[in-house]
Scaffold this motif. Structure first.
Motif, short mmCIF file in Angstrom:
data_model
loop_
_atom_site.label_atom_id
_atom_site.label_comp_id
_atom_site.label_asym_id
_atom_site.label_seq_id
_atom_site.Cartn_x
_atom_site.Cartn_y
_atom_site.Cartn_z
N GLY A 5 0.68 -1.75 0.27
CA GLY A 5 0.19 0.03 0.21
C GLY A 5 0.87 1.31 0.07
N GLY A 6 0.12 2.46 0.76
CA GLY A 6 0.86 3.73 0.25
C GLY A 6 2.78 3.45 1.20
N HIS A 7 2.02 2.94 2.17
CA HIS A 7 3.75 3.11 2.86
C HIS A 7 5.01 1.95 1.82
CE1 HIS A 7 1.65 4.07 6.81
NE2 HIS A 7 1.19 3.19 6.99
N LEU A 8 4.92 1.18 1.12
CA LEU A 8 5.47 0.55 0.04
C LEU A 8 5.87 1.50 -1.10
CD1 LEU A 8 5.27 -3.49 1.11
CD2 LEU A 8 6.30 -1.08 2.63
N PRO A 49 -19.15 -6.80 8.90
CA PRO A 49 -20.75 -6.96 10.03
C PRO A 49 -21.56 -7.54 8.24
CG PRO A 49 -19.21 -5.29 10.81
CD PRO A 49 -18.70 -5.42 9.64
N ASP A 50 -20.66 -6.58 6.86
CA ASP A 50 -21.51 -6.96 5.92
C ASP A 50 -21.40 -8.19 5.09
OD1 ASP A 50 -22.27 -3.94 5.88
OD2 ASP A 50 -21.40 -3.06 4.78
N GLY A 66 -6.74 -3.54 5.16
CA GLY A 66 -7.63 -2.44 4.11
C GLY A 66 -5.96 -1.48 4.44
N ALA A 67 -6.34 -0.58 3.04
CA ALA A 67 -5.49 0.43 3.24
C ALA A 67 -6.52 0.87 1.55
CB ALA A 67 -4.33 -0.06 2.78
N ARG A 68 -6.20 2.07 1.31
CA ARG A 68 -6.12 3.15 0.73
C ARG A 68 -5.93 2.91 -1.19
NH1 ARG A 68 -5.35 6.50 4.48
NH2 ARG A 68 -6.33 7.76 5.41
N PHE A 101 -12.91 -6.56 5.23
CA PHE A 101 -12.03 -5.84 5.98
C PHE A 101 -12.00 -4.73 7.33
CE2 PHE A 101 -11.05 -6.40 1.38
CZ PHE A 101 -10.17 -6.79 1.05
N LEU A 102 -11.14 -4.45 8.29
CA LEU A 102 -11.58 -3.76 9.21
C LEU A 102 -11.53 -1.71 8.33
CD1 LEU A 102 -11.21 -2.77 12.06
CD2 LEU A 102 -8.72 -2.37 11.67
N GLU A 103 -10.75 -1.76 7.68
CA GLU A 103 -11.15 -0.36 7.18
C GLU A 103 -10.32 0.39 5.69
OE1 GLU A 103 -9.11 1.95 10.01
OE2 GLU A 103 -7.10 1.46 9.76
N LEU A 104 -11.19 1.38 5.26
CA LEU A 104 -10.68 1.98 4.21
C LEU A 104 -10.64 1.14 2.34
CD1 LEU A 104 -6.60 2.50 5.10
CD2 LEU A 104 -8.96 4.64 4.29
N MET A 105 -11.43 -0.63 3.12
CA MET A 105 -11.57 -1.55 1.49
C MET A 105 -13.25 -2.51 2.41
SD MET A 105 -8.13 -3.14 0.58
CE MET A 105 -7.27 -2.61 -1.22
N THR A 106 -13.99 -2.31 1.14
CA THR A 106 -15.09 -3.01 1.85
C THR A 106 -14.68 -5.11 1.62
OG1 THR A 106 -15.82 -2.00 -0.92
CG2 THR A 106 -16.31 -0.72 1.47
#
Lengths: 122, 122
Positions: A74-77, B50-51, B11-13, B41-46
């Motif tokens: 991701g962005g970090h790499l 829960p879904d 998850g990541a951007r 994913f926990l965050e930033l991605m779907t």
């Protein structure tokens, strides 16, 4: 020693987070007695990558490979690590500094993770 | 199918970040034809956890194991995941929902990562 492997990880607030990375450093060091094997963090934990490289260079290391201990790229790499590497190359022009893809991109690592995932349910 | 494995990642951007996780899902699914294998994913991605669980339950799944595809056990696994699991257990009392330790805690995964790290320098 003239060679070093730097295992580069994200870092976290919880101290417990670093445990697998410490074990990974020990395992890697046991397999590469010809290298110094160090652990460095992007954020939230120390030492940082620049501090680690500065110390290795001061010890006489001339060749360093950075291994990103990240699962995904991701962005970090894609951005943070290349910037850090560029700054290090400028600071230490005589140092042979290389990077490899993230551990999560390695097929054998993926296969081991898949084997683990398959055992999560009987 | 009545059983599902949910591979739970941060998850990541950057879209590229998800690639190893998608390959991991495919590998795991090929080894567990008796299970639905999903990626959440926990965050930033779907999709979110829960879904994903809601969809699996709607499909008739009665037993789910969540595998945290994280290297270390930090705040996300110490706090965020247990909270999510508690909410899911409340929402679906008839569902058998379990979790296992993070993939990075598995000795075989660590060994594969160490083998990869040792090859970073000739």
């Amino acid at each position: 020693m003239e060679k070093a492997l730097v295992l580069f990880a994200h870092g976290a607030r919880a101290a417990s987070w670093a445990e697998p990375f410490k074990r990974l450093r020990e395992l890697t060091a046991s397999q590469r007695p010809d290298c110094t094997v160090a652990l460095a963090f992007l954020e939230l934990m120390t030492p940082s990558l620049p501090d680690t490289v500065a110390e290795l260079v001061a010890e006489g290391v001339r060749e360093i490979a950075i291994v990103p201990v990240f699962l995904g790229q991701g962005g970090h790499l894609l951005r943070d690590l290349p910037q850090l590497v560029e700054q290090l190359r400028t600071a230490y022009p005589a140092l042979a500094l290389s990077t490899v893809p993230a551990v999560g991109e390695d097929p054998d690592v993926l296969a081991a993770m898949a084997a683990y995932c398959t055992t999560a349910l009987p």
